[in-house]
Design a protein around this motif. Sequence first.
Motif, PDB file in Angstrom:
ATOM      1  N   LEU A 124       0.838  -1.207   0.000  1.00 60.60           N
ATOM      2  CA  LEU A 124       0.000   0.000   0.000  1.00 60.60           C
ATOM      3  C   LEU A 124       0.871   1.254   0.000  1.00 60.60           C
ATOM      4  O   LEU A 124       0.606   2.213  -0.734  1.00 60.60           O
ATOM      5  CB  LEU A 124      -0.923  -0.008   1.222  1.00 60.60           C
ATOM      6  N   GLY A 125       1.921   1.249   0.823  1.00 58.01           N
ATOM      7  CA  GLY A 125       2.835   2.388   0.854  1.00 58.01           C
ATOM      8  C   GLY A 125       3.503   2.612  -0.490  1.00 58.01           C
ATOM      9  O   GLY A 125       3.675   3.757  -0.927  1.00 58.01           O
ATOM     10  N   THR A 126       3.871   1.509  -1.166  1.00 55.11           N
ATOM     11  CA  THR A 126       4.498   1.622  -2.481  1.00 55.11           C
ATOM     12  C   THR A 126       3.531   2.209  -3.508  1.00 55.11           C
ATOM     13  O   THR A 126       3.894   3.074  -4.308  1.00 55.11           O
ATOM     14  CB  THR A 126       4.992   0.244  -2.953  1.00 55.11           C
ATOM     15  N   VAL A 127       2.285   1.727  -3.483  1.00 52.04           N
ATOM     16  CA  VAL A 127       1.278   2.235  -4.421  1.00 52.04           C
ATOM     17  C   VAL A 127       1.059   3.736  -4.218  1.00 52.04           C
ATOM     18  O   VAL A 127       1.015   4.518  -5.182  1.00 52.04           O
ATOM     19  CB  VAL A 127      -0.052   1.467  -4.258  1.00 52.04           C
ATOM     20  N   LEU A 128       0.951   4.133  -2.954  1.00 52.53           N
ATOM     21  CA  LEU A 128       0.764   5.558  -2.666  1.00 52.53           C
ATOM     22  C   LEU A 128       1.964   6.381  -3.130  1.00 52.53           C
ATOM     23  O   LEU A 128       1.822   7.487  -3.666  1.00 52.53           O
ATOM     24  CB  LEU A 128       0.529   5.764  -1.168  1.00 52.53           C
ATOM     25  N   GLY A 129       3.175   5.831  -2.929  1.00 53.15           N
ATOM     26  CA  GLY A 129       4.385   6.527  -3.367  1.00 53.15           C
ATOM     27  C   GLY A 129       4.459   6.654  -4.875  1.00 53.15           C
ATOM     28  O   GLY A 129       4.900   7.693  -5.404  1.00 53.15           O
ATOM     29  N   VAL A 130       4.037   5.608  -5.588  1.00 54.66           N
ATOM     30  CA  VAL A 130       4.050   5.650  -7.053  1.00 54.66           C
ATOM     31  C   VAL A 130       3.035   6.669  -7.566  1.00 54.66           C
ATOM     32  O   VAL A 130       3.305   7.408  -8.527  1.00 54.66           O
ATOM     33  CB  VAL A 130       3.766   4.256  -7.636  1.00 54.66           C
ATOM     34  N   ILE A 131       1.862   6.712  -6.922  1.00 56.90           N
ATOM     35  CA  ILE A 131       0.864   7.721  -7.292  1.00 56.90           C
ATOM     36  C   ILE A 131       1.459   9.120  -7.139  1.00 56.90           C
ATOM     37  O   ILE A 131       1.310   9.989  -8.016  1.00 56.90           O
ATOM     38  CB  ILE A 131      -0.403   7.577  -6.414  1.00 56.90           C
ATOM     39  N   LYS A 132       2.135   9.334  -6.028  1.00 57.80           N
ATOM     40  CA  LYS A 132       2.768  10.633  -5.777  1.00 57.80           C
ATOM     41  C   LYS A 132       3.833  10.939  -6.832  1.00 57.80           C
ATOM     42  O   LYS A 132       3.947  12.077  -7.321  1.00 57.80           O
ATOM     43  CB  LYS A 132       3.386  10.614  -4.382  1.00 57.80           C
ATOM     44  N   ALA A 133       4.591   9.901  -7.213  1.00 53.58           N
ATOM     45  CA  ALA A 133       5.660  10.092  -8.198  1.00 53.58           C
ATOM     46  C   ALA A 133       5.092  10.475  -9.557  1.00 53.58           C
ATOM     47  O   ALA A 133       5.599  11.382 -10.228  1.00 53.58           O
ATOM     48  CB  ALA A 133       6.499   8.819  -8.315  1.00 53.58           C
ATOM     49  N   PHE A 134       4.032   9.783  -9.975  1.00 47.92           N
ATOM     50  CA  PHE A 134       3.443  10.090 -11.284  1.00 47.92           C
ATOM     51  C   PHE A 134       2.753  11.449 -11.279  1.00 47.92           C
ATOM     52  O   PHE A 134       2.702  12.134 -12.305  1.00 47.92           O
ATOM     53  CB  PHE A 134       2.467   8.990 -11.700  1.00 47.92           C
ATOM     54  N   LYS A 135       2.228  11.842 -10.130  1.00 50.43           N
ATOM     55  CA  LYS A 135       1.657  13.187 -10.018  1.00 50.43           C
ATOM     56  C   LYS A 135       2.750  14.244 -10.220  1.00 50.43           C
ATOM     57  O   LYS A 135       2.554  15.244 -10.914  1.00 50.43           O
ATOM     58  CB  LYS A 135       1.007  13.341  -8.638  1.00 50.43           C
ATOM     59  N   SER A 136       3.906  13.987  -9.633  1.00 47.14           N
ATOM     60  CA  SER A 136       5.037  14.908  -9.801  1.00 47.14           C
ATOM     61  C   SER A 136       5.506  14.932 -11.251  1.00 47.14           C
ATOM     62  O   SER A 136       5.851  15.991 -11.795  1.00 47.14           O
ATOM     63  CB  SER A 136       6.191  14.489  -8.887  1.00 47.14           C
ATOM     64  N   LEU A 137       5.505  13.755 -11.893  1.00 48.29           N
ATOM     65  CA  LEU A 137       5.919  13.680 -13.292  1.00 48.29           C
ATOM     66  C   LEU A 137       4.979  14.498 -14.175  1.00 48.29           C
ATOM     67  O   LEU A 137       5.412  15.201 -15.102  1.00 48.29           O
ATOM     68  CB  LEU A 137       5.944  12.228 -13.755  1.00 48.29           C
ATOM     69  N   GLY A 138       3.678  14.416 -13.863  1.00 52.21           N
ATOM     70  CA  GLY A 138       2.709  15.173 -14.639  1.00 52.21           C
ATOM     71  C   GLY A 138       2.857  16.662 -14.428  1.00 52.21           C
ATOM     72  O   GLY A 138       2.588  17.464 -15.340  1.00 52.21           O
ATOM     73  N   SER A 139       3.270  17.067 -13.261  1.00 52.58           N
ATOM     74  CA  SER A 139       3.402  18.492 -12.949  1.00 52.58           C
ATOM     75  C   SER A 139       4.703  19.080 -13.468  1.00 52.58           C
ATOM     76  O   SER A 139       4.735  20.221 -13.970  1.00 52.58           O
ATOM     77  CB  SER A 139       3.323  18.714 -11.436  1.00 52.58           C
ATOM     78  N   LEU A 140       5.782  18.299 -13.357  1.00 51.03           N
ATOM     79  CA  LEU A 140       7.104  18.824 -13.685  1.00 51.03           C
ATOM     80  C   LEU A 140       7.558  18.477 -15.099  1.00 51.03           C
ATOM     81  O   LEU A 140       8.485  19.094 -15.615  1.00 51.03           O
ATOM     82  CB  LEU A 140       8.138  18.307 -12.675  1.00 51.03           C
ATOM     83  N   GLY A 141       6.938  17.451 -15.679  1.00 47.73           N
ATOM     84  CA  GLY A 141       7.342  17.046 -17.026  1.00 47.73           C
ATOM     85  C   GLY A 141       8.693  16.349 -16.997  1.00 47.73           C
ATOM     86  O   GLY A 141       9.140  15.828 -15.968  1.00 47.73           O
ATOM     87  N   SER A 142       9.396  16.389 -18.124  1.00 48.57           N
ATOM     88  CA  SER A 142      10.684  15.686 -18.228  1.00 48.57           C
ATOM     89  C   SER A 142      11.751  16.279 -17.309  1.00 48.57           C
ATOM     90  O   SER A 142      12.703  15.601 -16.934  1.00 48.57           O
ATOM     91  CB  SER A 142      11.184  15.738 -19.678  1.00 48.57           C
ATOM     92  N   SER A 143      11.578  17.521 -16.929  1.00 50.09           N
ATOM     93  CA  SER A 143      12.562  18.165 -16.050  1.00 50.09           C
ATOM     94  C   SER A 143      12.503  17.615 -14.629  1.00 50.09           C
ATOM     95  O   SER A 143      13.422  17.823 -13.834  1.00 50.09           O
ATOM     96  CB  SER A 143      12.338  19.676 -16.020  1.00 50.09           C
TER      97      SER A 143
END
Length: 202
Positions: A124-143
């Motif tokens: 569950l912690g991993t899933v939540l962390g991955v969600i957070k990571a992809f949210k950051s990817l969507g916000s920051l883009g390739s940078s």
Amino acid sequence: MDIVEFGEQAVFWLMGFASVIAVAVGVERTLVFFRSVKNDSVIIPELITSFRKKEISGLTAIEAREPRSVYARFASFAAEHYNSGTESLNELLSGKMITERIELEKRLPILSTLGNNAPFLGLLGTVLGVIKAFKSLGSLGSSGAEVVMQSISVALLATAAGLFVAIPVVMVNNYFSKKLKVISQNLDILSKEILASTMSKG
């Protein structure tokens, strides 16, 4: 996202709490089992010899010498009800075995629950962390690739923590289950010796 971040942190706190609980239960049950079977290689043959020789009065002395021994308690209980009749004594001994088993099984379900559910909590912690990571990817883009990789690595730590808690807990729980099985078998042997003694008395 605030909820996701809070959940990710909560998982690590829960893992730490679960580790403390597991250690506490493991130490407490280790002391209980150690005291219950201390000197069993000496006590069990001594009890069997006493029943075969029908030296019932000496059984209370064995319990006085080893008051925490599950076998000495069981034999002393049998001595108290020795003249109750074979059928009655059989039922009493069966009840006593159940009582001793319940006492030894105390808190073991905690270990079983932690061992079975810690990996899922880590996942569950991993899933939540991955969600957070992809949210950051969507916000920051390739940078933001470096930030995303760091977030995913932290997320995977939750799964590792879950396994780190679960594996030793399962091993300890299996050990206690094996010890409990051996104790139950030894009590069954003593019960048969006691009943055989009552049937041949006189």
